[in-house]
Design an enzyme around this catalytic site. Sequence first.
Site, short mmCIF file in Angstrom:
data_model
loop_
_atom_site.label_atom_id
_atom_site.label_comp_id
_atom_site.label_asym_id
_atom_site.label_seq_id
_atom_site.Cartn_x
_atom_site.Cartn_y
_atom_site.Cartn_z
N GLU A 77 -28.51 19.73 44.32
CA GLU A 77 -27.78 20.96 43.93
C GLU A 77 -26.89 21.43 45.08
OE1 GLU A 77 -30.76 23.90 43.05
OE2 GLU A 77 -31.87 22.54 41.74
N CYS A 107 15.06 13.96 59.11
CA CYS A 107 15.99 13.03 59.73
C CYS A 107 16.94 12.59 58.63
CB CYS A 107 15.23 11.84 60.29
SG CYS A 107 16.28 10.39 60.53
N LYS A 129 -26.95 20.42 55.50
CA LYS A 129 -25.64 21.00 55.78
C LYS A 129 -24.60 19.89 55.96
CE LYS A 129 -27.16 25.33 57.19
NZ LYS A 129 -26.61 26.63 57.50
N CYS A 177 16.90 4.68 59.68
CA CYS A 177 15.88 5.13 60.63
C CYS A 177 14.66 4.21 60.56
CB CYS A 177 15.46 6.56 60.31
SG CYS A 177 14.14 7.18 61.36
N CYS A 190 15.71 7.53 65.55
CA CYS A 190 16.98 6.83 65.35
C CYS A 190 18.19 7.61 65.84
CB CYS A 190 17.16 6.49 63.87
SG CYS A 190 17.50 7.94 62.86
N LYS A 230 -25.91 24.39 47.81
CA LYS A 230 -26.53 25.55 48.46
C LYS A 230 -25.51 26.67 48.43
CE LYS A 230 -29.74 26.96 51.96
NZ LYS A 230 -29.26 28.18 52.55
N ASP A 240 -23.80 30.29 48.82
CA ASP A 240 -23.77 31.13 50.00
C ASP A 240 -23.58 32.59 49.58
OD1 ASP A 240 -23.95 31.56 52.64
OD2 ASP A 240 -21.90 30.97 53.13
N CYS A 271 17.10 12.92 65.52
CA CYS A 271 15.83 12.28 65.19
C CYS A 271 15.31 11.53 66.42
CB CYS A 271 16.02 11.31 64.02
SG CYS A 271 14.58 10.24 63.74
N TYR A 310 -25.35 32.21 40.11
CA TYR A 310 -25.85 30.90 39.70
C TYR A 310 -27.36 30.87 39.87
CZ TYR A 310 -21.51 28.24 39.15
OH TYR A 310 -20.32 27.74 38.71
S1 IVH Z 1 -34.29 27.11 46.09
C1 IVH Z 1 -38.16 26.83 46.99
N1 IVH Z 1 -31.84 26.36 45.62
O1 IVH Z 1 -31.19 29.50 50.16
C2 IVH Z 1 -36.97 27.23 47.65
N2 IVH Z 1 -32.16 28.12 47.17
O2 IVH Z 1 -33.12 29.26 52.50
C3 IVH Z 1 -36.37 28.44 47.03
N3 IVH Z 1 -30.09 29.04 48.11
O3 IVH Z 1 -33.19 32.27 49.62
C4 IVH Z 1 -34.93 28.46 47.05
N4 IVH Z 1 -28.73 27.76 46.98
O4 IVH Z 1 -30.86 32.31 48.63
C5 IVH Z 1 -32.62 27.19 46.32
N5 IVH Z 1 -29.72 25.59 45.05
C6 IVH Z 1 -30.50 26.43 45.76
C7 IVH Z 1 -29.97 27.39 46.64
C8 IVH Z 1 -30.85 28.22 47.35
C9 IVH Z 1 -28.81 28.74 47.85
C10 IVH Z 1 -30.53 30.07 49.07
C11 IVH Z 1 -31.48 31.07 48.49
C12 IVH Z 1 -32.70 31.03 49.35
C13 IVH Z 1 -32.21 30.36 50.58
C14 IVH Z 1 -33.34 29.58 51.17
#
Ligand code: IVH
Length: 689
Positions: free
Chosen positions: A124, A436, A324, A442, A421, A126, A128, A418, A233
């Site tokens: 999935e 150019c 990351k 050229c 050339c 992550k 932000d 240029c 999400y």
């Molecule tokens: S699962 C069992 N899935 O990351 C773990 N967390 O460091 C529960 N987060 O507090 C979280 N995307 O705010 C999960 N696809 C994702 C996520 C995600 C972002 C955040 C979430 C959580 C923090 C954990």
Amino acid sequence: MSHMSQARDAAARAEWLRAQLQHHAWRYYVLDAPEIPDAEYDRLFQELQALEAAHPELRTADSPTQRVLGSVLEGLAPVRHVVPMLSIQTETDTSAAGARAFDARVRRELALADDAPPLQYMAELKFDGLAINLRYEAGVLVQAATRGDGETGEDVTHNIRTIGQIPLRLRGKAPPVLEIRGEVYIRRADFERLNAHQREHGGKTFVNPRNTAAGAVRQLDPAVTASRPLSFYAYGVGEVRGWHEPPTQSALLDAIAEFGVPASAERRIVHGAAGLVRFHDDIEARRDALPFDIDGVVYKVDALELQRRLGFKTREPRWAVAHKFAAQEQATRLNGIELQVGRTGKLTPVAKLEPVFVGGTTVSNATLHNLFELRRKGVRIGDEVIVRRAGDVIPEVVGRMPGARRYYVPNFHMPHACPVCGSRVVREKGSVEHRCSGGLFCAAQRKQALLHFAGRRAMDIEGLGDKLVEQLVDAGLVHTLPDLYRLGVAELAALERMGDKSAANLVAALERSKDATLARFLYALGIRHVGEATARDLAQHFGTLERVMAAAPDELCQVSDVGSVVAQSIRTFFEQPHHREVVAALRSAGIHWPEHEGAAGAARSATPRPLAGRTLVLTGTLAHLTRDEARALIEAAGAKVAASVSKKTDYVIAGSEAGSKLARAHELGVPVLDEDALHALLAAGTTPS
Ligand code: IVH
């Protein structure tokens, strides 16, 4: 009509309106595919508002009119989480090794044998933003809380209710208790719009989407939250009662989406460490193209049964990890500025950098785009600058590090001639690009033109790379494109680092390249604004080179995606005697292609085009065809291959590990075919029933 029956009618009407509004809010906010115009939605909404005003007893907590309740709170009340909200362990090694380490750890903890099959994971994004727990009882949103310290969060129900994407009532048959967890975040475009609005109205601008989302959710006045463009999400569940939970994380997310709660389509079932690495690389490459910022990717063991076996280690599950990406920005010293001359003569200032590791590779050159960008960034030689390399994007200098210069450094100036050339440097009115004017006189432009001509998607001359082109042009062996086909083995073998064998290979590759297609040839000529797709459309529309060369601008404009600028560029190209000579010389050197009449010609019916006018989308890995092969077959059958799925897509062809496009196809009800069905389609123009 009696009062009683009137009241009954009002109640029924209110219920119907609520159901309608819920459905259309889901289409609009979650699927991004509204079925009715906004004005019609507003009309239904106002009708419900009026009805509820006349009959306050009809107002329910899940009514769409109840999103902003208006009262300002004194503080946020604490909420104890029935199931603690955990965090995720972060893998610090941003390379592929990070994913392998997680897979190895999970396998070890599950005591799997070395030869046991690869584990299935859910990969999935992550997100932000800010983690939120949504509590639904009998399908109705009753409470929303922040994560807080994981045990106790804050009640932000009043604010969360203002987020259109979060349903106040779940779709379908909902269990007695279902807590859905996910992230409130802000899309990049929404964030830009918000800041533009702030600037216009003299308000303070926000620093980044993440902090803005977090701040908005923790407001005391829901009206403030409602004015922020928040999105959501889901990624998991909390307390669940009376629900037969699906057996995997992937099925869980599918079920959440069925309930009408947004779940990102950028999720994929993958197998083993290799699958994790592929997902990581894929998302990293597309990171900047996503509509929102992400903090990396998350891998989860897919089977919930295995998750239970793996369990937790204090506050983090053993079955998940956040991975990351390599940092996209680094500081380094700007050692110099050079000018690069492109294929069309464009002069690009290139930063010569103290080599620095950024975005996963060592970077020593970065683009400064053009003189105006360079000036805007205010960078001068000797400065500490910030270099950015995102995904597959060319590294660029973003700006300079704060701090005064200790010495005076002159500003960079564009030369009048240029650097390659000596031809005059020109800039069209209103353009930020310096060029150019030497054209193929050229050497730099010639080299680029040759490289483009030889490219894999053009004439595909294997072995003719930039080093060799450099040598050929510098040694005076090649001035124009047709010169390539006059090269002999002996001549080539005399070049430095060229053996007899490589020389013979190149001559053979040149020979092979003569067997071309009109589309490739048109693309290879390097006409300004004529990319691969346009070249293909031109070839298909006109059928012969003579017709393309003779076409008037208005005839050219009949080709899809050809506008007046492109049409003029094609005309200008073929009007130049020099270019006509090059084309003639290439053809007499033996370059040829199968001739067929264009759309206007009668001979067209000779080639069956069972998929004419259709649009297909490819996703995932096919077992027997590469992407390019599949595309070629589909196009040969007359269909277009599009990059993304929309309502206009006729079929999605899905291979293994298909991701978001497949999900989108399901969402929109676009038929999904496998490789076998594709072959049937190509043969007959219909799918086997
Ligand atoms: S699962 C069992 N899935 O990351 C773990 N967390 O460091 C529960 N987060 O507090 C979280 N995307 O705010 C999960 N696809 C994702 C996520 C995600 C972002 C955040 C979430 C959580 C923090 C954990």
